[in-house]
Design an enzyme around this catalytic site. Sequence first.
Site, PDB file in Angstrom:
ATOM      1  N   ASP A 155     -11.412   2.504   3.942  1.00 35.52           N
ATOM      2  CA  ASP A 155     -11.713   1.070   3.914  1.00 35.52           C
ATOM      3  C   ASP A 155     -13.220   0.833   3.831  1.00 35.52           C
ATOM      4  OD1 ASP A 155      -9.989  -1.009   3.702  1.00 35.52           O
ATOM      5  OD2 ASP A 155      -9.585  -1.247   5.836  1.00 35.52           O
ATOM      6  N   LYS A 189       0.846  -1.205   0.000  1.00 37.76           N
ATOM      7  CA  LYS A 189       0.000   0.000   0.000  1.00 37.76           C
ATOM      8  C   LYS A 189       0.875   1.245   0.000  1.00 37.76           C
ATOM      9  CE  LYS A 189      -3.807  -2.355   2.209  1.00 37.76           C
ATOM     10  NZ  LYS A 189      -4.435  -2.821   3.435  1.00 37.76           N
ATOM     11  N   GLN A 219      -4.968  -1.492   9.476  1.00 37.81           N
ATOM     12  CA  GLN A 219      -4.814  -2.829   8.897  1.00 37.81           C
ATOM     13  C   GLN A 219      -5.444  -3.881   9.811  1.00 37.81           C
ATOM     14  OE1 GLN A 219      -3.353  -3.475   5.802  1.00 37.81           O
ATOM     15  NE2 GLN A 219      -4.082  -5.560   6.115  1.00 37.81           N
TER      16      GLN A 219
END
Length: 294
Positions: free
Chosen positions: A121, A54, A98
């Site tokens: 997200d 990422k 994460q």
Amino acid sequence: MTAQIIDGKIIAADLRARVADEVARVKRDHGLTPGLAVVLVGNDPASEVYVRSKHKQTQAAGMASFEHVLPADVAQADLLALIAKLNTDPAVHGILVQLPLPKGLDTEKVIAAIDPAKDVDGLHPHNAGRLAGGLPALSPCTPLGCIILTKSVHPSLEGMNAIVIGRSNLVGRPLVQLLLNENATVTIAHSRSRDLPSLCRQADLVYAAVGRAEMVRGDWIKPGATVIDVGITRVPTAEGKTRLIGDVAFDEAMKVAGAVTPVPGGVGQMTVACLLVNTLRAACAIKGLPAPGV
Ligand code: NAP
């Protein structure tokens, strides 16, 4: 008959290039550099690989990338304090924590602490609720990637029969909502569904998001259907490495389906590319600019 392989690598590279063009444009015209902050708690090897990828791809797209690595035993209050700081940081337009988080941390509380405008997200209840209500929202990246891959084969999904196997908040549920937005007719299946093979055989579009290696067999697939394989199972190889296997028996599917995504090289490639899209969209929305062209 051999199915078409849907090449996630090529489609994701094209998407990343379009994001980079738009990032250059908003920088030039509006002095805006979209910024993504990724928070990694602990040292899970798979999570470390994802975070590294990422970071690299965010920078390659011309965005600012901020990485925060916290120890696995971090206090929940300290993690929430970091999120509060990122929420008010004007250089940060996207915040990603994460997952999975180490035991002892309350994932639901952590996600709820993220400013919904920066929730790239798409997991905050505000965005999940808006998506479920058919309203514009930041949507989870993997389902967004699934839709883009499907549209590379079928520009319109209107009236198509889709089955989504798996009902997680991360993949299955948001994917169902995105498919409804595309006017597909959707069945959602899970571990309690009865006679999954025959449900599957009715579908023009099959999405497998379970995490059981090669569960979907060739004879579950309607001839000519498009099969999008989200599943990832890591299996050890004889050489001591690991190999990734999808939820679909690929060789069998290739003989029946019209198009199939490989694992690796399919959905996984799209997830990070869609994270870049979400970060760019969030940055433009926060700055009060029109939605970008990607
Ligand atoms: P998850 O939270 O474990 O959800 C799995 C879903 O599969 C659940 O809804 C479960 O049903 C259902 N399921 C389990 N066994 C089943 C069976 N025998 N028949 C039908 N359904 C069954 O997993 P997830 O986070 O959604 O991830 C799914 C897979 O996608 C995993 O392999 C993951 O690694 C992969 N993934 C890949 C990407 C990518 O970028 N490529 C991103 C995210 C996830 P119940 O709800 O009834 O338990």
